[in-house]
Structure formats: C-alpha cells, structure tokens
Scaffold this active site. Structure first.
Site, short mmCIF file in Angstrom:
data_model
loop_
_atom_site.label_atom_id
_atom_site.label_comp_id
_atom_site.label_asym_id
_atom_site.label_seq_id
_atom_site.Cartn_x
_atom_site.Cartn_y
_atom_site.Cartn_z
N ARG A 170 25.19 63.46 53.05
CA ARG A 170 26.01 62.86 53.80
C ARG A 170 25.41 61.33 54.08
O ARG A 170 25.80 61.12 55.45
CB ARG A 170 26.37 63.70 54.72
CG ARG A 170 27.14 65.00 54.60
CD ARG A 170 28.66 64.76 54.10
NE ARG A 170 29.32 66.07 53.68
CZ ARG A 170 29.13 66.53 52.83
NH1 ARG A 170 28.43 66.17 51.65
NH2 ARG A 170 29.92 67.84 52.82
N SER A 240 34.82 68.30 58.04
CA SER A 240 33.80 68.73 58.60
C SER A 240 33.66 67.70 59.73
O SER A 240 33.17 66.43 59.52
CB SER A 240 32.59 68.90 57.82
OG SER A 240 32.93 69.71 56.70
N GLU A 336 29.74 63.91 62.09
CA GLU A 336 30.16 63.44 60.44
C GLU A 336 30.67 62.17 60.60
O GLU A 336 30.54 61.20 59.98
CB GLU A 336 30.39 64.40 59.74
CG GLU A 336 30.37 64.17 58.15
CD GLU A 336 30.95 64.93 57.05
OE1 GLU A 336 30.55 66.02 57.06
OE2 GLU A 336 31.85 64.67 56.57
C1 LIG Z 1 40.56 67.84 55.47
C2 LIG Z 1 39.31 66.97 55.04
C3 LIG Z 1 38.33 67.59 54.09
C4 LIG Z 1 37.26 66.92 53.89
N1 LIG Z 1 36.31 67.37 52.95
C5 LIG Z 1 35.17 66.69 52.40
C6 LIG Z 1 34.33 67.47 51.81
O1 LIG Z 1 34.49 68.34 51.16
N2 LIG Z 1 33.15 66.48 51.45
C7 LIG Z 1 32.96 65.44 52.01
O2 LIG Z 1 31.86 64.72 51.77
N3 LIG Z 1 33.78 64.66 53.01
C8 LIG Z 1 34.93 65.27 53.16
N4 LIG Z 1 35.76 64.76 53.97
C9 LIG Z 1 35.78 63.63 54.69
C10 LIG Z 1 35.93 62.41 53.83
O3 LIG Z 1 37.23 62.76 53.26
C11 LIG Z 1 35.22 61.48 53.05
O4 LIG Z 1 34.23 61.02 53.84
C12 LIG Z 1 36.11 60.32 52.41
O5 LIG Z 1 35.01 59.70 51.50
C13 LIG Z 1 36.31 59.35 53.50
O6 LIG Z 1 37.29 58.33 52.58
P1 LIG Z 1 38.07 57.44 53.20
O7 LIG Z 1 38.89 56.42 52.38
O8 LIG Z 1 39.17 58.20 54.11
O9 LIG Z 1 37.16 56.51 54.53
P2 LIG Z 1 37.46 56.12 55.97
O10 LIG Z 1 37.55 57.43 56.84
O11 LIG Z 1 38.60 55.30 55.91
O12 LIG Z 1 36.07 55.40 56.10
C14 LIG Z 1 34.87 55.98 56.38
C15 LIG Z 1 33.66 55.25 56.51
O13 LIG Z 1 33.57 54.31 55.17
C16 LIG Z 1 33.79 52.79 55.60
N5 LIG Z 1 34.39 52.35 54.15
C17 LIG Z 1 35.55 52.78 53.89
N6 LIG Z 1 35.94 52.25 52.77
C18 LIG Z 1 35.24 51.26 52.46
C19 LIG Z 1 34.83 50.30 51.62
N7 LIG Z 1 35.64 49.97 50.66
N8 LIG Z 1 33.71 49.30 51.72
C20 LIG Z 1 32.68 49.66 52.87
N9 LIG Z 1 33.22 50.21 53.89
C21 LIG Z 1 34.19 51.35 53.82
C22 LIG Z 1 34.54 52.77 56.88
O14 LIG Z 1 34.29 51.62 57.61
C23 LIG Z 1 34.04 54.02 57.54
O15 LIG Z 1 32.96 53.64 58.24
C24 LIG Z 1 37.13 65.67 54.52
C25 LIG Z 1 38.00 64.90 55.22
C26 LIG Z 1 39.12 65.76 55.55
C27 LIG Z 1 40.45 65.17 56.20
#
Ligand SMILES: Cc1cc2nc3c(=O)[nH]c(=O)nc-3n(C[C@H](O)[C@H](O)[C@H](O)COP(=O)(O)OP(=O)(O)OC[C@H]3O[C@@H](n4cnc5c(N)ncnc54)[C@H](O)[C@@H]3O)c2cc1C
Length: 346
Positions: A170, A240, A336
C-alpha cells in the site's frame, strides 16, 4: 492563458458523486484532461494563476474536504493496447483514465493472466501504482513495467520503471518523494498467456475448480468481493479504511500468547503483519454505528457513510476506532485513503 480560454474547465464543480464515500465536496475548478498535452496545459494554467493543483482519479481512495480551491485535475487518458512480447509475455499499455476493473475484464477476456485477482477494485488505472493496489495475494507490483508521468513542477514528461516506483505494501514513491509532484498518464504492464492461477489466498481456492481459466478466477474474486464488501453505489465507503499494521516479532509473540487464533503473517524482515479488520472486530466494533458513520457489519475494515456526514465527522469516528484498538492491543492503525486538498479544509 486565461481561465475562459480553456475548454471544459468547470467552475464550482460538485464532487459529491465523484468520491465513493459520498462526502460533500466542491472543486473551485475541475478539468478532465484527455491527453498528455492537456495535462501539461492544466499545469501551466495552475502555475500561471498560482492555483494549488489536486489530482483526482475515480475518488475511491480519497478523503475530500468541503471545498478544494485551485484546480482539480483528472488525467482521463483513454486507450488500452496489447503487444506480444517474448515467449508467453504480452505487453499491455493503458491510459490513466481507463477504469481498473474494465481493464482487468478486457485482459481476462483475452485469457491473459496476472491481474485477474485484482478484479472489482474501483478507480482508474492511473491511481493503481500510487498505493500499489493489491488483493487476494496479487499486487500491481507483480506485473507493472513502467509508469509515464508529467512532472508538476516543469511539465516534463518521463517514464519510471518498476524499480524506481518503489512499490511496497500500500505504498510507493508516489506517496513519498514524489507525493503531489507528478501526474501519472500511462502504465505499462506485462501479463502472460500461460495459465498461472494464484489461488492460495483466503477462500479463493474453495471457489475455483481446477483447471481454472482466468475468467473462472475473475468470476470467483468478483463473487467473494460482492459477498463481503459493500457496493459504494449503494453504501458509500472507501474500501479498507485502515492498512494492516506491522508489529515487531516480540509484540506479535506477546499478542499471540494472549490470543492464539490471531491472524498473523510473518515478514522477511522479522516484522509481523496483523489483520486490522480482525483487531477491530475483536473490540466488538463490527456493525458499530454513530451518527452518519459506521463500521461495516460484514467487513470491519470498511467504514461506511450512511449520509449527511462530513469529512470532520468521519475523521472523528475513525479516531475512535484507532483509540479503541490501541487501548486494547497497543497497535496503532493507519488510515489508507488519502487526504487531498487538505489546505482548503473548511
Ligand atoms: C469498495 C472498495 C474496495 C476497494 N478494494 C481495494 C483493494 O482490494 N485493494 C486496494 O489496493 N485498494 C482497494 N480500494 C481502494 C481504491 O480502489 C484504490 O486505491 C484505487 O487505486 C484508487 O483509484 P482512484 O482512481 O479512485 O483514485 P483516487 O481515490 O481518485 O485517488 C487516490 C490517490 O491517487 C492520486 N491520484 C489519482 N490519480 C492520479 C494520477 N493519474 N496521477 C497522480 N496521482 C493520482 C490522488 O491524488 C489520490 O492521492 C477499494 C476501494 C473501494 C471503495
């Protein structure tokens, strides 16, 4: 460049539906950049106006304040391409704006192996390396080759190979040295056409009969996740909420002497990883609700928002969980989801 000269720049944009926790939030300015050139344009615009810039993906791992000042940018680059590599290797190039789950599905349809265990993780591909997404014994670190970036300081575009991304549990260089300094625009992955099911994590092997196809594993992961995790579309959450904590071998032995059934995962460096959800559950907090927030009744690692809450309320609720777990086990849980636009909280 003036604000009005940029197409599609949205002012006072509502982000309440753009974060899976459904926290009320508005961006002073919001822009969906569809090309690397537009990402650079966004950076120039922010620099010229002295705007703080926030990068947002699918909003599934962020804590949003009521208002984000400056410019909020989503790197919404599309496109997935596949190219044969040596032997069974297949190189996949993907734009940061491609939905992660859609990418997994299209790879599985081609019978490509490597990311089928990462099905149903919400969000966009561009955010996947930020916290080295992982599930069911697989992390993106296992398949990532490179990440293409735009440097937020000077607009320079460059590529980082996997080593330089420093992917850990992570965690990555994007949360440390490069935090808030780059925009990820494209990823390169190497998958394999040779079957390589990874079924040794959790209940996965019970759900998949051998010989399994990539689609079988994908379907099993989706079924398990749908059973265990709340759907953010119906019950807002960020997955999480806490990371699994690492403790010293001595502390783990001490805890195990009191609770022999405690799940624990010894690490090569001598530390032991514990299951945050189990610790929260042991405190009797599964299903606990206070006001707008609660601990999910099937997965104690997930905090859910029942509506009407704010970021401040969520943080206060999470603090209660952290304090309760610490008082019982002397283990400190870390959050997280990432806090963005922090300076504009209010
Ligand atoms: C129901 C649920 C289940 C999940 N299960 C898991 C799991 O099993 N494993 C896991 O690891 N995670 C899990 N997650 C967490 C999440 O889905 C991941 O961390 C995912 O990669 C976040 O992607 P996002 O596009 O929504 O990023 P965001 O939430 O929009 O951003 C996350 C971070 O990344 C940065 N960011 C986003 N895009 C970029 C970019 N292009 N360039 C630079 N910085 C950027 C943002 O500034 C922020 O700091 C889960 C979330 C939910 C809601």
């Amino acid at each position: 460049m003036r604000e009005g000269e940029v197409d599609d720049l949205e002012v006072d944009h509502d982000l309440s539906d753009a974060n899976t926790l459904a926290l009320p939030s508005r961006a002073a300015r919001f822009w969906r950049a569809r090309t690397e050139g537009e990402v650079v344009q966004g950076l120039q615009l922010a620099n010229e106006h002295g705007w703080e810039m926030t990068v947002l993906g699918g909003g599934s791992n962020v804590l949003l304040p009521r208002r984000i000042e400056g410019l909020t940018l989503c790197a919404d680059l599309e496109g997935v391409s596949f190219a044969p590599g040596r032997g069974n290797a297949v190189h996949v190039e993907v734009g940061a704006g491609v939905g992660w789950h859609a990418l997994v599905e299209s790879c599985v349809e081609r019978e490509l192996w490597g990311i089928e265990n990462l099905a149903l993780i919400p969000g966009l591909a561009g955010a996947a390396p930020i916290q080295n997404i992982g599930a069911y014994g697989v992390e993106i670190a296992d398949v990532l080759d490179w990440v293409e970036l735009v440097d937020r300081r000077d607009g320079r575009r460059y590529r980082l190979d996997r080593e330089a991304c420093e992917l850990e549990y992570r965690d990555s260089v994007f949360k440390r040295e490069l935090a808030n300094q780059v925009v990820i625009t494209r990823l390169g992955l190497t998958l394999s056409s040779r079957p390589a099911p990874k079924l040794d994590y959790g209940a996965l092997s019970e759900h998949v009969a051998a010989p399994a196809s990539a689609r079988d594993v994908f379907a099993a992961v989706c079924a398990i996740r749908r059973e265990k995790l709340p759907d953010p579309a119906r019950t807002p959450n960020a997955g999480s909420f806490f990371k699994n904590p690492f403790v010293s071998g001595i502390q783990a032995s001490h805890l195990l002497s009191q609770m022999p059934s405690m799940p624990h995962y010894p690490q090569p460096d001598g530390r032991v990883k514990l299951a945050a959800g189990w610790l929260i559950d042991q405190c009797g907090l599964k299903g606990y609700r206070q006001g707008s927030f609660g601990v999910h009744d099937r997965q104690a690692l997930v905090l859910v928002h029942f509506g009407g809450g704010t970021l401040e309320g969520l943080l206060a609720f999470a603090d209660q969980i952290v304090e309760t777990v610490h008082a019982r086990f002397e283990v400190t849980l870390e959050r997280e989801p990432r806090w963005v636009g922090a300076r504009s909280i209010g």
